[in-house]
Each structure stands twice: as C-alpha cells, then as structure tokens.
Design an enzyme around this catalytic site. Structure first.
Site, PDB file in Angstrom:
ATOM      1  N   ALA A   1       0.795  -1.228   0.000  1.00  0.00           N
ATOM      2  CA  ALA A   1       0.000   0.000   0.000  1.00  0.00           C
ATOM      3  C   ALA A   1       0.824   1.272   0.000  1.00  0.00           C
ATOM      4  O   ALA A   1       0.334   2.332  -0.398  1.00  0.00           O
ATOM      5  CB  ALA A   1      -0.943   0.009   1.204  1.00  0.00           C
TER       6      ALA A   1
ATOM      7  N   GLY B   1      -0.693   4.820   0.686  1.00  0.00           N
ATOM      8  CA  GLY B   1      -2.137   4.655   0.617  1.00  0.00           C
ATOM      9  C   GLY B   1      -2.843   5.335  -0.530  1.00  0.00           C
ATOM     10  O   GLY B   1      -4.070   5.442  -0.497  1.00  0.00           O
TER      11      GLY B   1
ATOM     12  N   LYS C   1      -3.479   4.308  -3.617  1.00  0.00           N
ATOM     13  CA  LYS C   1      -4.435   3.417  -4.269  1.00  0.00           C
ATOM     14  C   LYS C   1      -5.484   2.916  -3.282  1.00  0.00           C
ATOM     15  O   LYS C   1      -6.617   2.613  -3.672  1.00  0.00           O
ATOM     16  CB  LYS C   1      -3.673   2.260  -4.906  1.00  0.00           C
ATOM     17  CG  LYS C   1      -2.934   2.694  -6.179  1.00  0.00           C
ATOM     18  CD  LYS C   1      -2.083   1.607  -6.757  1.00  0.00           C
ATOM     19  CE  LYS C   1      -0.858   1.351  -5.903  1.00  0.00           C
ATOM     20  NZ  LYS C   1       0.061   2.510  -5.829  1.00  0.00           N
TER      21      LYS C   1
ATOM     22  N   ASP D   1       0.679  -4.278  -5.994  1.00  0.00           N
ATOM     23  CA  ASP D   1       1.460  -3.301  -6.770  1.00  0.00           C
ATOM     24  C   ASP D   1       2.881  -3.400  -6.251  1.00  0.00           C
ATOM     25  O   ASP D   1       3.290  -2.671  -5.357  1.00  0.00           O
ATOM     26  CB  ASP D   1       0.869  -1.910  -6.580  1.00  0.00           C
ATOM     27  CG  ASP D   1       1.538  -0.875  -7.463  1.00  0.00           C
ATOM     28  OD1 ASP D   1       2.269  -1.273  -8.387  1.00  0.00           O
ATOM     29  OD2 ASP D   1       1.341   0.328  -7.231  1.00  0.00           O
TER      30      ASP D   1
ATOM     31  N   CYS E   1       5.892  -1.075 -11.994  1.00  0.00           N
ATOM     32  CA  CYS E   1       6.234   0.119 -12.776  1.00  0.00           C
ATOM     33  C   CYS E   1       7.356  -0.217 -13.756  1.00  0.00           C
ATOM     34  O   CYS E   1       8.127   0.655 -14.132  1.00  0.00           O
ATOM     35  CB  CYS E   1       6.695   1.251 -11.864  1.00  0.00           C
ATOM     36  SG  CYS E   1       5.521   1.714 -10.616  1.00  0.00           S
TER      37      CYS E   1
END
Length: 423
Positions: A284, A287, A289, A356, A409
């Site tokens: 996260a 935070g 997202k 992610d 990414c």
C-alpha cells in the site's frame, strides 16, 4: 515504485511546491538571477550524481533552504536538474564528439558538471555556444564541445548500425537498459518509449468520488485559477496545466482530490472492487491506491492496507480523514511475511487483492530520471525474485473465484508476464 507512485508524483511533479508557498506572491516578471539558478542547479546535481541522493528529495531540501528564491527561479532550478539528468548520456557523446574523449575525461568532477550545465542550455534551451561559454565562465578550449551540442544531428547520425548504441546515446540510457528495451519491445517501440520517458512528466490529480465528480472538481479548480483538463484514460483523472501550489487550494484541503499518476488510478479501475467487498492492498505504501479503492467502493466493505514500511503507511490516516474515507485498516507487515493472526483472519477470504509490487521502475523514468543511474543490470533479476515471493504470499489471501491484480512500474518481461506465469 510499487505503492508509492502517487506520493512521488506529489514531490517530483510539483518540483518543491510546498517550498514555493513562501514566495508565491512574488511577481513572475522579476528577472531571473541566472548565476543563482546555475549555482543551485549544480549543487543539487552534484548531490544526486556524487552522493547518490534521490532527485526529488535533493531538490526539495535545497528549495526549502533557499526561501528567498522567486517562483520562476525554483522552476528554473528544477527544470535544469531534471533536464541534465535526462540528457547526460547524450551530452557525453556530443561533448566527446566536439572535444575528444581524452579532453572530456581529463576534466575534474566539478568542471565536468559545469560543462554539462552549459551544454544542456545549448542543447535544450537553444542558448548560443559562445554566450553559454561566457556566462558559465568556461575555458575557450571547450567551445567546440558546446558547438557540437548546438548542432547534434550530424554527430547522432553517425550511429546507424547499432540500435542499442543509438538508443543509449539519444535517450541517455545505460547500455544495459537500452539493450533490454530493444530486446523486450523491439526497436521502434523502444525508441518511442524512451522519447516519452525523456519528456517532462504531467501533474495528474484523481478526483475523490466520495466528495465530488470530475466535472465538479474541474469547476472548483477553475474557480481557484487552476487550468486543468480530463485525463485520456482514467475516468477520475485531471491533468493540471498551470503552475500553482496545489496544497494550498481549498479543493485540496476539502478532500476533493489527491495527486496520483494516471497509471496508478487505472489499477483501481482494473481491480474494480464492489461495495461490501473485502479488499487487500498488499503493497500500500502511503495509501494512494487504498484511497482510490475506497472511493470505488463508496466507503462500503473493508480495505486492508499492508506495507513493510511504517513511515509510509502512517501517512494513510491523515489522507483518509481529508478524503472522508473510513472503511479501512492498516497493518505493518514484516518482509518475511504477514503476522500469523492477521494471515489466519484474511487467508482465502479476500474478494480482491491488489499487488502493486516493488520493482526496478524501468517504466517510470519520466517521473524519476535519476533512477537510471542508481540501477544496475542485476536489478531486474533481484526484483523479480522478490515479486514472485510477494505474488505467492498475497495471492493466497484471495477467496476461490476472487480477483487478483498484479502490477509493476517496469516494462521488463521478467518482472511482469514471467512472474505471473511462474505463479
């Protein structure tokens, strides 16, 4: 990288916006103090290249210290630093073409960086070589190097038989990175990507759907003198086209928006969590997202934000209060795994899991141009191993039939498709 793109965008895309608030009232028509801009740009550049400082943090520290700078001077310093970072490999090639590698290699660190600054002004800003030479206080013997930067095409045209070498020079990439791009994407797509990553990154906002629509946010921004337009892909995104301190806007203080890259916004759209679901944001960060997911869920259900870095995760609470988000909980987890009681509570129960993952960041060099100097050829393999561990660990939290979105990414196949195939 994973979980932190929106926060980095706040610092980097704003180029020290917080520091600018002390000088916001200074009229922009005041003449630029070129010598001061040059000195500060070179100081920041040295901190990044010689000391390994992260570019946005080095600039933020310097611009906070220099409180008497005009707003346009702050922008000029930031643009010079990022411009030099994005051009360094090309500048090296052109300077050596004009001066010879022996002369360029004989320059001391400070002299070489001063030459980079003037070469960037010639190449990017169109300053006449003789003018740059005089204003930078450089030796007349260096003029041919600046002249090569003023007319780069004949020199660049000599690199025709090796696309990897040409990409490394034209896009100022390390050779291994240029080779990876060409091998992974093909020559045409690699050059297109590299050109895009050497442009200035946009400043993008995400409307907080708990408090406003995108149209209402655009109207609120216009009322405060901010020029903005909708993003192309995200239905919640807004691209800011004018330069203001966004943190001082009523719209920000009221929680109408967060600064977040469009790619990060699209992850929430991909996960598409429904109101009432149990959702895990596994990496996260601060935070960004998590907030986007809460808005998609209309504050109903439960979001569990996890991260290994407590300093980042603790930023979620004040952001959630401003956004009016209350369906969340946050837990710091150890790098080696989730605490047993928490894992027992979540395992096999989540309707949706967002992973992610930390990564090499090869896909966000536009936002972080200095990352090309911090990475080495083994970075992709190291991150890929970590990503497989994270995928295996957090995928098990999803219920049968649940939804998992894995994102990085990076554009490297080893960090993306290969990781998913392995799991």
């Amino acid at each position: 990288m994973g979980g932190n793109r929106g926060v980095k965008a706040t610092r980097n895309a704003n180029h020290g916006a917080k520091a600018r608030k002390e000088t916001a009232a200074v009229p922009s028509r005041r003449p630029l103090r070129e010598d001061l801009v040059r000195a500060l740009a070179l100081e920041a550049y040295a901190a990044i290249r010689d000391e390994g400082r992260v570019a946005d943090r080095a600039l933020d520290h310097l611009l906070r210290r220099e409180r008497r700078l005009y707003a346009q001077e702050r922008r000029a310093v930031a643009e010079a630093v990022y411009g030099m970072l994005r051009s360094e490999g090309r500048l090296d090639y052109l300077l050596e073409a004009g001066l010879g590698s022996e002369l360029v290699g004989s320059l001391g660190r400070a002299a070489r960086q001063a030459l980079y600054y003037e070469a960037w002004r010639v190449l990017d800003r169109g300053i006449a070589p003789a003018k740059a030479l005089a204003e930078g206080g450089l030796s007349p013997a260096l003029l041919p190097g600046l002249q090569a930067c003023a007319a780069p095409e004949p020199h660049l045209a000599r690199i025709t038989d090796d696309p990897v070498r040409r990409l490394a020079v034209e896009a100022a990439l390390p050779a291994w990175m240029a080779r990876l791009f060409v091998e992974e994407l093909g020559e045409e797509a690699a050059f297109a990507l590299a050109r895009a990553m050497n442009e200035r990154a946009p400043l993008t906002l995400r409307v907080n759907r708990l408090k406003a629509t995108r149209e209402e946010l655009l109207a609120a921004l216009r009322a405060e003198g901010v020029e903005a337009r909708p993003t192309r892909w995200s239905p919640d995104g807004v691209v800011v086209q004018s330069r203001q301190n966004l943190f001082q806007l009523r719209a920000f203080r009221s929680g109408l928006f967060e600064i977040q890259d469009e790619g990060s916004q699209l992850l929430a759209q991909l996960l598409d969590p429904h109101p009432g679901w149990l959702v895990i944001d596994a990496c996260a960060g601060a935070g960004g997202k998590t907030l986007a997911l809460a808005a998609t869920m209309n504050n109903r259900g439960r979001i569990v934000a996890l991260d290994t870095e407590p300093q980042r995760l603790e930023k979620l609470a004040p952001r959630a209060r401003r956004a009016g988000m209350h369906n969340w909980e946050a837990h710091v987890v150890a790098p080696e795994g989730i605490p047993a009681p928490l894992e027992q509570r979540l395992s096999g129960k989540a309707d949706a899991v967002l992973i992610d993952a930390p990564c090499s960041g090869l896909g966000v060099l536009r936002r972080n141009p200095d990352a090309r100097f911090r990475l080495d050829e083994g970075a992709v393999q190291r991150f890929a191993a970590l990503q497989r561990d994270l995928l295996a660990r957090y995928a098990s939290l999803a219920r049968p039939g649940g939804r998992i979105v894995y994102a990085t990414c990076s554009v490297a196949r080893e960090e993306d498709e290969a990781g998913v195939e392995a799991i």
